[in-house]
Write an enzyme that holds these catalytic residues in place. Structure first.
Site, PDB file in Angstrom:
ATOM      1  N   LYS A 181       0.871  -1.179   0.000  1.00 54.88           N
ATOM      2  CA  LYS A 181       0.000   0.000   0.000  1.00 54.88           C
ATOM      3  C   LYS A 181       0.907   1.229   0.000  1.00 54.88           C
ATOM      4  O   LYS A 181       1.433   1.623   1.039  1.00 54.88           O
ATOM      5  CB  LYS A 181      -0.891  -0.062   1.253  1.00 54.88           C
ATOM      6  CG  LYS A 181      -1.983   0.961   1.248  1.00 54.88           C
ATOM      7  CD  LYS A 181      -1.381   2.233   1.667  1.00 54.88           C
ATOM      8  CE  LYS A 181      -2.145   3.395   2.007  1.00 54.88           C
ATOM      9  NZ  LYS A 181      -1.745   4.548   1.208  1.00 54.88           N
ATOM     10  N   GLU A 256       8.886   1.313  11.442  1.00 57.46           N
ATOM     11  CA  GLU A 256       9.985   2.249  11.145  1.00 57.46           C
ATOM     12  C   GLU A 256       9.378   3.640  11.194  1.00 57.46           C
ATOM     13  O   GLU A 256       8.701   4.049  10.262  1.00 57.46           O
ATOM     14  CB  GLU A 256      10.560   1.981   9.757  1.00 57.46           C
ATOM     15  CG  GLU A 256      11.124   0.590   9.552  1.00 57.46           C
ATOM     16  CD  GLU A 256      12.535   0.446  10.076  1.00 57.46           C
ATOM     17  OE1 GLU A 256      13.045   1.392  10.725  1.00 57.46           O
ATOM     18  OE2 GLU A 256      13.124  -0.619   9.846  1.00 57.46           O
ATOM     19  N   CYS A 290      13.430  10.181   7.408  1.00 53.94           N
ATOM     20  CA  CYS A 290      13.201   9.783   8.809  1.00 53.94           C
ATOM     21  C   CYS A 290      14.475   9.930   9.619  1.00 53.94           C
ATOM     22  O   CYS A 290      14.446  10.315  10.781  1.00 53.94           O
ATOM     23  CB  CYS A 290      12.697   8.358   8.865  1.00 53.94           C
ATOM     24  SG  CYS A 290      13.728   7.222   7.956  1.00 53.94           S
ATOM     25  N   GLU A 389       9.560  16.250  15.289  1.00 49.22           N
ATOM     26  CA  GLU A 389      10.028  16.017  13.923  1.00 49.22           C
ATOM     27  C   GLU A 389       9.323  17.001  13.001  1.00 49.22           C
ATOM     28  O   GLU A 389       8.100  16.992  12.887  1.00 49.22           O
ATOM     29  CB  GLU A 389       9.689  14.579  13.532  1.00 49.22           C
ATOM     30  CG  GLU A 389      10.259  14.179  12.204  1.00 49.22           C
ATOM     31  CD  GLU A 389       9.913  12.754  11.837  1.00 49.22           C
ATOM     32  OE1 GLU A 389       8.751  12.361  12.023  1.00 49.22           O
ATOM     33  OE2 GLU A 389      10.807  12.039  11.365  1.00 49.22           O
TER      34      GLU A 389
HETATM   35  P1  NAD Z   1       1.971   8.609   7.530  1.00 45.31           P
HETATM   36  O1  NAD Z   1       2.052   7.802   8.754  1.00 45.31           O
HETATM   37  O2  NAD Z   1       0.933   9.634   7.408  1.00 45.31           O
HETATM   38  O3  NAD Z   1       1.772   7.662   6.255  1.00 45.31           O
HETATM   39  C1  NAD Z   1       2.582   6.538   6.010  1.00 45.31           C
HETATM   40  C2  NAD Z   1       1.747   5.502   5.286  1.00 45.31           C
HETATM   41  O4  NAD Z   1       0.708   5.076   6.149  1.00 45.31           O
HETATM   42  C3  NAD Z   1       1.081   6.008   4.013  1.00 45.31           C
HETATM   43  O5  NAD Z   1       1.083   4.973   3.051  1.00 45.31           O
HETATM   44  C4  NAD Z   1      -0.331   6.281   4.485  1.00 45.31           C
HETATM   45  O6  NAD Z   1      -1.281   6.193   3.449  1.00 45.31           O
HETATM   46  C5  NAD Z   1      -0.537   5.153   5.475  1.00 45.31           C
HETATM   47  N1  NAD Z   1      -1.597   5.392   6.446  1.00 45.31           N
HETATM   48  C6  NAD Z   1      -2.120   6.579   6.849  1.00 45.31           C
HETATM   49  N2  NAD Z   1      -3.105   6.380   7.759  1.00 45.31           N
HETATM   50  C7  NAD Z   1      -3.195   5.049   7.943  1.00 45.31           C
HETATM   51  C8  NAD Z   1      -3.986   4.218   8.776  1.00 45.31           C
HETATM   52  N3  NAD Z   1      -4.916   4.725   9.593  1.00 45.31           N
HETATM   53  N4  NAD Z   1      -3.779   2.885   8.743  1.00 45.31           N
HETATM   54  C9  NAD Z   1      -2.846   2.356   7.947  1.00 45.31           C
HETATM   55  N5  NAD Z   1      -2.069   3.083   7.121  1.00 45.31           N
HETATM   56  C10 NAD Z   1      -2.234   4.413   7.107  1.00 45.31           C
HETATM   57  O7  NAD Z   1       3.413   9.191   7.365  1.00 45.31           O
HETATM   58  P2  NAD Z   1       3.893  10.208   6.286  1.00 45.31           P
HETATM   59  O8  NAD Z   1       3.544  11.576   6.733  1.00 45.31           O
HETATM   60  O9  NAD Z   1       3.466   9.766   4.932  1.00 45.31           O
HETATM   61  O10 NAD Z   1       5.489   9.985   6.368  1.00 45.31           O
HETATM   62  C11 NAD Z   1       6.265  10.749   7.198  1.00 45.31           C
HETATM   63  C12 NAD Z   1       6.636   9.997   8.444  1.00 45.31           C
HETATM   64  O11 NAD Z   1       7.232   8.760   8.124  1.00 45.31           O
HETATM   65  C13 NAD Z   1       7.650  10.734   9.262  1.00 45.31           C
HETATM   66  O12 NAD Z   1       7.311  10.669  10.615  1.00 45.31           O
HETATM   67  C14 NAD Z   1       8.937   9.967   9.001  1.00 45.31           C
HETATM   68  O13 NAD Z   1       9.895  10.082   9.972  1.00 45.31           O
HETATM   69  C15 NAD Z   1       8.437   8.594   8.847  1.00 45.31           C
HETATM   70  N6  NAD Z   1       9.386   7.772   8.079  1.00 45.31           N
HETATM   71  C16 NAD Z   1      10.135   6.837   8.730  1.00 45.31           C
HETATM   72  C17 NAD Z   1      11.067   6.076   8.037  1.00 45.31           C
HETATM   73  C18 NAD Z   1      11.900   5.034   8.740  1.00 45.31           C
HETATM   74  O14 NAD Z   1      12.481   4.205   8.079  1.00 45.31           O
HETATM   75  N7  NAD Z   1      11.986   5.033  10.052  1.00 45.31           N
HETATM   76  C19 NAD Z   1      11.234   6.271   6.668  1.00 45.31           C
HETATM   77  C20 NAD Z   1      10.461   7.231   6.036  1.00 45.31           C
HETATM   78  C21 NAD Z   1       9.520   7.979   6.754  1.00 45.31           C
END
Ligand code: NAD
Length: 487
Positions: A181, A256, A290, A389
């Site tokens: 997804k 992650e 991240c 963050e």
């Molecule tokens: P997000 O949590 O909003 O979205 C991440 C994913 O989760 C997307 O595919 C989104 O559609 C999905 N999602 C959203 N709501 C959901 C739900 N209720 N149930 C299941 N899935 C759902 O995060 P974002 O804003 O897209 O990404 C930024 C964040 O991701 C930052 O906090 C960043 O640090 C983190 N990040 C971490 C890593 C790592 O490896 N640790 C890598 C990249 C990004």
């Protein structure tokens, strides 16, 4: 797979059991190019019904051609897909630049990283060995690694190809069948990857991709009763929701999450070498990494010197259209720009001092989501900008006096993803490496998101479980013990 919608935009369906299909309810979402705000493509707005079809397709693949493939066969196939990805580097990098807003050079590096993950995990597929275990006389006991079954992969928008490569590569190497997804903000390269993998020979159902909103398809995937493992990369808040949903089915989850990763500069450090790492680790991908290093802690004797050197570097930074390949592109969306600008307004309101800022290119489209890279100095450690963050090109810098204070500041946030330490003192390097709370520690270097071979993941609110490196393979498998009585 791709058709032209009436308005001329490319239109992508979901990829389920090797077939491109519209969402069950027929709805679509429009992707935008953050460099200029223009419409980029239409994607399917999936629902729980599409996730259900994808999970069934993955389950069927496990008892079909995919499930029957040997570990060596899977490894060879991953190599073939890796080579096919590299052959399409021009298309993939332009799409990633337009979709995420990252400069072309970074987008090309992400394609190379995706290919390298597949190469690494392809080579490892037949090297995950079980053991024979000492037990009572008359018994032979074996442990064997088996795939979980159907794995769910929820991917964010900041590094779609890299994060796909690291979790899908390891999952497929171990023989799982995947439902991916991608994020609704950026997912074109993941959809193109599905086509490339199929053309390279990946059996139907081994990889399924369902696009749509997180609250709809993401939630449906993480709560589906026939999914056996979830790999989630994204924000803390969503990660908590995913883990809670998976708990209803008692399913393992790798999280992650985010970070507020520090780099710590001691007075004896090679500052000339450190400065490009200090800055680039903060502004890479417009700070939307991240493991971005968003906090710089500097021993007081060299504090002004480091600020001056970083400021000089900041004044060379320019944000512009991703396809013009400057130091940084826009952030991913207007929404993300508003989040970052709110933090900058808070900084201004609270009287935080700007040490230096980069520029926005004169020819950057007005309609793009650009933010000036900003270095804020003397930020109090408990201020929200030093704790939260931001996920934009903003770094904070603050002084410390002693080693103990450096450790206290480094560990003084909710997160624990990555830490950088700059010093020539070997004993101090090791004391710091042990004292800081982080999943990765870099001494006299810093790899934001780097290191395909290096296990990666967080402690505290940065998550749990490890991806990347050989270690990830164990996360995508379950261990079975086989006890044979032979007398
Ligand atoms: P997000 O949590 O909003 O979205 C991440 C994913 O989760 C997307 O595919 C989104 O559609 C999905 N999602 C959203 N709501 C959901 C739900 N209720 N149930 C299941 N899935 C759902 O995060 P974002 O804003 O897209 O990404 C930024 C964040 O991701 C930052 O906090 C960043 O640090 C983190 N990040 C971490 C890593 C790592 O490896 N640790 C890598 C990249 C990004």
């Amino acid at each position: 797979m791709v058709s032209e919608a009436e308005n001329g935009l490319r239109h992508y369906g979901n990829f389920i059991s090797g077939i491109w299909q519209d969402a069950e309810q027929g709805e679509t979402l429009t992707l935008k190019n953050p460099s200029d705000g223009s419409e980029l493509a239409l994607i399917a707005r999936g629902t729980a019904a599409d996730i259900d079809l994808a999970v069934k397709a993955a389950r069927a693949a496990l008892s079909g051609a995919w499930g029957g493939m040997s570990a060596t066969g899977r490894g060879r196939l991953l190599h073939k897909i890796s080579e096919a990805v590299l052959r399409e580097i021009d298309l993939l990098s332009v799409l990633e630049a337009r979709d995420v807003g990252k400069p072309l050079t970074q987008a090309r590096a992400d394609v190379v990283a995706l290919a390298r993950y597949l190469e690494f995990y392809g080579a490892a597929a037949d090297k995950v060995h079980g053991e024979t275990l000492p037990y009572q006389n008359g018994f032979t006991v074996l442990s064997v690694y088996e795939p979980h079954g159907v794995t769910g992969h929820i991917i964010p928008w900041n590094y779609p190809m890299q994060i796909l490569g690291r979790s899908l590569g390891a999952a497929l190497a171990m023989g799982n069948a995947a439902v991916v997804k991608p994020a609704e903000e950026a997912c074109l390269t993941i959809l193109e990857f599905a086509r490339i993998a199929q053309q390279a020979g990946l059996p139907d159902g081994a990889l399924n991709v369902v696009t749509g909103l997180g609250a709809e398809v993401g939630a449906a995937l993480s709560s589906h009763p026939d999914v056996n493992h979830i790999s989630f990369t994204g924000s803390l808040r969503t990660g908590q929701a995913v883990q809670a949903a998976a708990a209803q089915n008692a399913v393992p989850v790798t999280l992650e999450l985010g970070g507020k990763s520090p780099q710590i500069v001691f007075a004896d450090a090679d500052i000339e070498r450190a400065v490009p790492f200090l800055v680039n680790a903060g502004i890479q991908n417009a700070g939307q990494t991240c493991s971005a290093s968003s906090r710089i802690l500097v021993q007081r004797a060299v504090y002004e010197q480091v600020i001056a050197a970083m400021s000089a570097h900041y004044r060379t930074l320019t944000a512009g259209n991703a396809e013009t390949d400057l130091s940084l592109g826009p952030v991913v969306s207007e929404r993300q720009k508003a989040i970052v600008e709110n933090y900058l307004q808070l900084a201004q309101q609270d009287g935080l001092k700007i040490a230096a800022q980069g520029e926005i290119a004169g020819d950057a489209p007005q309609s793009g989501a650009y933010v000036r890279p900003t270095l804020l100095r003397d930020v109090p450690p408990q201020h929200r900008l030093a704790q939260e963050e931001i996920f934009g090109p903003v770094q904070v810098i603050m002084p410390f006096d002693t080693e103990e204070e450096a450790v206290r500041l480094a560990n003084g946030t909710a997160y624990g993803l990555v830490c950088g330490v700059w010093t020539r003192d070997g004993a101090l390097q090791l004391r710091m490496a042990h004292a800081v709370q982080a999943g990765q520690v870099f001494i006299n270097n810093y790899g934001a998101g780097g290191g395909i071979e290096l296990p990666f993941g967080g402690v505290k609110r940065s998550g749990h479980g490890r991806e990347k490196g050989f270690e990830a393979l164990y996360g995508f498998a379950t261990l079975k013990t086989i006890s044979v009585y032979h007398g």
